[in-house]
Design a protein around this motif. Structure first.
Motif, PDB file in Angstrom:
ATOM      1  N   LEU A  40       0.857  -1.099   0.109  1.00 13.40           N
ATOM      2  CA  LEU A  40       0.014   0.012   0.111  1.00 13.40           C
ATOM      3  C   LEU A  40       0.803   1.130   0.120  1.00 13.40           C
ATOM      4  O   LEU A  40       1.604   1.385   0.727  1.00 13.40           O
ATOM      5  N   THR A  41       0.579   2.134  -1.080  1.00 17.34           N
ATOM      6  CA  THR A  41       1.507   3.182  -1.141  1.00 17.34           C
ATOM      7  C   THR A  41       0.752   4.491  -1.583  1.00 17.34           C
ATOM      8  O   THR A  41      -0.426   4.137  -2.349  1.00 17.34           O
ATOM      9  N   GLU A  42       0.918   5.697  -1.056  1.00 14.05           N
ATOM     10  CA  GLU A  42       0.292   6.821  -1.378  1.00 14.05           C
ATOM     11  C   GLU A  42       0.736   7.601  -2.434  1.00 14.05           C
ATOM     12  O   GLU A  42       1.870   7.619  -2.737  1.00 14.05           O
ATOM     13  N   ALA A  43      -0.081   8.227  -3.467  1.00 13.29           N
ATOM     14  CA  ALA A  43       0.574   8.943  -4.374  1.00 13.29           C
ATOM     15  C   ALA A  43       1.246  10.047  -3.983  1.00 13.29           C
ATOM     16  O   ALA A  43       0.931  10.471  -2.679  1.00 13.29           O
ATOM     17  N   PRO A  44       2.372  10.614  -4.763  1.00 12.00           N
ATOM     18  CA  PRO A  44       2.932  11.578  -4.202  1.00 12.00           C
ATOM     19  C   PRO A  44       2.101  13.004  -3.729  1.00 12.00           C
ATOM     20  O   PRO A  44       1.363  13.324  -4.449  1.00 12.00           O
ATOM     21  N   ALA A  45       2.616  13.333  -2.612  1.00 10.51           N
ATOM     22  CA  ALA A  45       1.619  14.640  -2.017  1.00 10.51           C
ATOM     23  C   ALA A  45       1.815  15.760  -3.135  1.00 10.51           C
ATOM     24  O   ALA A  45       2.780  16.022  -3.729  1.00 10.51           O
ATOM     25  N   GLY A  46       0.574  16.354  -3.368  1.00 13.12           N
ATOM     26  CA  GLY A  46       0.602  17.487  -4.119  1.00 13.12           C
ATOM     27  C   GLY A  46       0.592  17.409  -5.526  1.00 13.12           C
ATOM     28  O   GLY A  46       0.308  18.280  -6.416  1.00 13.12           O
ATOM     29  N   LYS A  47       0.693  16.067  -5.951  1.00 14.21           N
ATOM     30  CA  LYS A  47       0.376  15.716  -7.264  1.00 14.21           C
ATOM     31  C   LYS A  47      -0.858  15.172  -7.566  1.00 14.21           C
ATOM     32  O   LYS A  47      -1.287  14.524  -6.938  1.00 14.21           O
ATOM     33  N   ILE A  78      -3.797   2.019  -5.366  1.00 15.19           N
ATOM     34  CA  ILE A  78      -3.531   1.541  -3.885  1.00 15.19           C
ATOM     35  C   ILE A  78      -1.963   1.388  -4.078  1.00 15.19           C
ATOM     36  O   ILE A  78      -1.253   1.305  -2.897  1.00 15.19           O
ATOM     37  N   GLU A  79      -1.395   1.519  -5.177  1.00 16.02           N
ATOM     38  CA  GLU A  79       0.281   1.397  -5.445  1.00 16.02           C
ATOM     39  C   GLU A  79       0.640   2.673  -5.238  1.00 16.02           C
ATOM     40  O   GLU A  79       1.927   2.883  -5.613  1.00 16.02           O
ATOM     41  N   GLY A  80       0.030   3.791  -5.379  1.00 16.87           N
ATOM     42  CA  GLY A  80       0.664   5.381  -5.422  1.00 16.87           C
ATOM     43  C   GLY A  80       1.067   5.878  -6.780  1.00 16.87           C
ATOM     44  O   GLY A  80       1.654   6.689  -6.882  1.00 16.87           O
ATOM     45  N   LYS A  81       0.505   5.211  -7.871  1.00 19.83           N
ATOM     46  CA  LYS A  81       1.018   5.419  -8.986  1.00 19.83           C
ATOM     47  C   LYS A  81      -0.033   6.442  -9.573  1.00 19.83           C
ATOM     48  O   LYS A  81       0.451   7.367 -10.787  1.00 19.83           O
ATOM     49  N   ALA A  82      -1.199   6.469  -9.306  1.00 18.59           N
ATOM     50  CA  ALA A  82      -2.209   7.551  -9.494  1.00 18.59           C
ATOM     51  C   ALA A  82      -3.008   8.074  -8.442  1.00 18.59           C
ATOM     52  O   ALA A  82      -2.866   7.299  -7.241  1.00 18.59           O
ATOM     53  N   SER A  83      -3.415   9.319  -8.273  1.00 10.86           N
ATOM     54  CA  SER A  83      -4.000   9.742  -7.221  1.00 10.86           C
ATOM     55  C   SER A  83      -5.772   9.799  -7.367  1.00 10.86           C
ATOM     56  O   SER A  83      -6.496   9.945  -6.554  1.00 10.86           O
ATOM     57  N   ALA A  84      -6.434   9.598  -8.669  1.00 14.54           N
ATOM     58  CA  ALA A  84      -7.524   9.564  -8.770  1.00 14.54           C
ATOM     59  C   ALA A  84      -7.667   8.850 -10.115  1.00 14.54           C
ATOM     60  O   ALA A  84      -7.092   8.887 -11.190  1.00 14.54           O
ATOM     61  N   ALA A 101     -14.910  -6.375  -7.269  1.00 14.53           N
ATOM     62  CA  ALA A 101     -13.847  -6.865  -6.270  1.00 14.53           C
ATOM     63  C   ALA A 101     -12.713  -5.623  -6.222  1.00 14.53           C
ATOM     64  O   ALA A 101     -12.324  -5.435  -5.266  1.00 14.53           O
ATOM     65  N   PRO A 102     -12.584  -4.817  -7.306  1.00 16.58           N
ATOM     66  CA  PRO A 102     -11.752  -3.535  -6.980  1.00 16.58           C
ATOM     67  C   PRO A 102     -12.317  -2.683  -6.007  1.00 16.58           C
ATOM     68  O   PRO A 102     -11.547  -1.980  -5.062  1.00 16.58           O
ATOM     69  N   GLU A 103     -13.550  -2.391  -5.948  1.00 16.91           N
ATOM     70  CA  GLU A 103     -14.187  -1.557  -4.814  1.00 16.91           C
ATOM     71  C   GLU A 103     -13.964  -2.033  -3.591  1.00 16.91           C
ATOM     72  O   GLU A 103     -13.607  -1.359  -2.642  1.00 16.91           O
ATOM     73  N   ALA A 104     -14.302  -3.234  -3.511  1.00 16.08           N
ATOM     74  CA  ALA A 104     -14.192  -3.952  -1.932  1.00 16.08           C
ATOM     75  C   ALA A 104     -12.552  -3.914  -1.445  1.00 16.08           C
ATOM     76  O   ALA A 104     -12.215  -3.306  -0.446  1.00 16.08           O
ATOM     77  N   ILE A 105     -11.360  -4.034  -2.503  1.00 24.37           N
ATOM     78  CA  ILE A 105     -10.295  -3.929  -2.095  1.00 24.37           C
ATOM     79  C   ILE A 105     -10.092  -2.449  -1.833  1.00 24.37           C
ATOM     80  O   ILE A 105      -9.054  -2.175  -0.910  1.00 24.37           O
ATOM     81  N   LEU A 106     -10.211  -1.529  -2.617  1.00 22.45           N
ATOM     82  CA  LEU A 106     -10.093  -0.116  -2.379  1.00 22.45           C
ATOM     83  C   LEU A 106     -10.867   0.350  -1.008  1.00 22.45           C
ATOM     84  O   LEU A 106     -10.104   1.162  -0.226  1.00 22.45           O
ATOM     85  N   HIS A 107     -11.993   0.022  -0.790  1.00 25.28           N
ATOM     86  CA  HIS A 107     -12.509   0.422   0.442  1.00 25.28           C
ATOM     87  C   HIS A 107     -11.879  -0.280   1.705  1.00 25.28           C
ATOM     88  O   HIS A 107     -11.931   0.303   2.879  1.00 25.28           O
ATOM     89  N   ALA A 108     -11.379  -1.443   1.592  1.00 21.67           N
ATOM     90  CA  ALA A 108     -10.696  -2.080   2.406  1.00 21.67           C
ATOM     91  C   ALA A 108      -9.298  -1.471   3.076  1.00 21.67           C
ATOM     92  O   ALA A 108      -9.096  -1.670   4.145  1.00 21.67           O
ATOM     93  N   VAL A 109      -8.830  -0.613   2.201  1.00 20.40           N
ATOM     94  CA  VAL A 109      -7.828   0.337   2.655  1.00 20.40           C
ATOM     95  C   VAL A 109      -8.315   1.743   2.785  1.00 20.40           C
ATOM     96  O   VAL A 109      -7.213   2.453   2.898  1.00 20.40           O
ATOM     97  N   GLY A 110      -9.325   2.159   2.975  1.00 19.37           N
ATOM     98  CA  GLY A 110      -9.843   3.371   3.341  1.00 19.37           C
ATOM     99  C   GLY A 110      -9.871   4.342   2.261  1.00 19.37           C
ATOM    100  O   GLY A 110     -10.109   5.513   2.175  1.00 19.37           O
ATOM    101  N   GLY A 111     -10.028   3.743   0.963  1.00 19.11           N
ATOM    102  CA  GLY A 111     -10.254   4.623  -0.318  1.00 19.11           C
ATOM    103  C   GLY A 111     -11.793   4.678  -0.397  1.00 19.11           C
ATOM    104  O   GLY A 111     -12.457   4.018   0.202  1.00 19.11           O
ATOM    105  N   ARG A 167      -7.123   8.440  -1.411  1.00 17.35           N
ATOM    106  CA  ARG A 167      -7.270   9.902  -0.375  1.00 17.35           C
ATOM    107  C   ARG A 167      -7.730  10.572  -1.136  1.00 17.35           C
ATOM    108  O   ARG A 167      -7.695  10.796  -2.190  1.00 17.35           O
ATOM    109  N   ASN A 168      -8.411  11.914  -0.425  1.00 17.84           N
ATOM    110  CA  ASN A 168      -8.457  13.324  -1.007  1.00 17.84           C
ATOM    111  C   ASN A 168      -9.647  13.099  -2.108  1.00 17.84           C
ATOM    112  O   ASN A 168      -9.701  13.731  -2.748  1.00 17.84           O
TER     113      ASN A 168
END
Length: 297
Positions: free
Chosen positions: A171-178, A218-224, A239-249, A278-279
């Motif tokens: 689990l990785t966040e996209a670069p902040a501010g990008k 979820i791997e931080g390569k994109a923010s939206a 399936a993608p929705e469940a995985i995204l929601h499971a990590v707080g997206g 996030r965001n």
């Protein structure tokens, strides 16, 4: 002795092994193709064959183990006898060891819905819904790591359950501010492009498949992930929705409505997709009204 694991955990553990089997089927089918002729006819024929075998394998394997579960898939469900070599009977021990979240311990087999599909021979999706919501999912990428050379392990399986988390990736966040937007490769239209421009992105990534787009988040390569068009089906997003929601997206349609997963609901998500790790509010607030007005839920 030990109480037997809750139904949900048994379904997810089996879906994990079934997805791995499906990936093997995909790789075997595609490997029979002479890549030189793929451009002319081969690719589609092989794809069709892989689709059909994967659907048969997933449906037959899971309905044999969980006969009362409703399975909804992209292909017509197989009616012919399925050969034993397509049946996967195993399960992932690791998943059975996890404690089922309290709100799901009483789920009965007939209350479970499974959404399955294979997208462009790059992703196997098995989504699990209950009470109209996506609550668990398995995503297998049969060709993950293919560029790492002959000794690399090919493929990976990501899984998640609401209330437990998601596993099989970092689990990785996209670069902040990008603001990096991931969108569809295929259905480009004025509407899709207007929507993306309104988000004022630093860059835009185009990849196929809802599963792959969620993995970018979820791997931080994109923010939206933004898709301002109908065309995404329930079996693409479950399936993608469940995985995204499971990590707080968060994932919704373009209007901010949740997707509904139950027998009565149409299978098309007709009002597009907006998803972030996030965001979410930042992006939701920038969707133009013109876009919203032209996409009717």
């Amino acid at each position: 002795g030990m109480a037997s694991p809750a139904l949900l955990m048994r379904v997810v553990a089996s879906a994990y092994s079934v997805a791995e089997k499906a990936a093997t089927i995909v790789r075997n089918v595609m490997a029979t193709g002479d890549l030189g002729i793929v451009e002319k006819t081969g690719a589609n024929d092989l794809q069709t064959k892989a689709d059909r075998l994967v659907q048969m394998s997933i449906c037959a394997s899971l309905s044999r183990k969980f006969p009362k579960v409703t399975i909804i898939g992209e292909e017509e469900l197989p009616t012919d006898e399925v050969t034993e070599e397509l049946i996967e009977d195993g399960h992932c021990e690791e998943i059975l060891k996890k404690t089922c979240p309290a709100q799901y311990t009483g789920i009965k087999e007939e209350e479970v819905m499974l959404y399955t599909c294979l997208l462009d021979h790059v992703t196997v999706l098995i989504g699990i819904a209950y009470g109209g919501k996506a609550i668990a999912g398995v995503i297998n990428q049969p060709y993950y790591n293919y560029e790492a050379g002959a000794d690399a392990v090919l493929g990976r399986t990501i899984w998640g359950v609401l209330g437990i988390g998601a596993f099989g990736f970092q689990l990785t966040e996209a670069p902040a501010g990008k603001h990096i937007v991931v969108t569809t490769r295929s259905h480009s239209s004025t509407l899709v492009n207007d929507c993306i421009s309104a988000l004022n992105p630093d860059s835009v990534i185009r990849v196929g498949g809802a599963g792959n787009k969620i993995i970018q988040l979820i791997e931080g390569k994109a923010s939206a992930y933004v898709f301002a068009s109908p065309g995404c089906k329930k079996w693409d997003t479950c399936a993608p929705e469940a995985i995204l929601h499971a990590v707080g997206g968060k994932i919704t349609d373009i209007h901010g409505n949740s997707f509904q997963y139950n027998k009565e609901v149409k299978h098309m998500n007709s009002a597009g997709v907006l998803a972030t790790l996030r965001n979410y509010d930042y992006y939701a607030s920038r969707i133009p009204n013109t876009v919203k007005q032209s996409l009717v839920p």
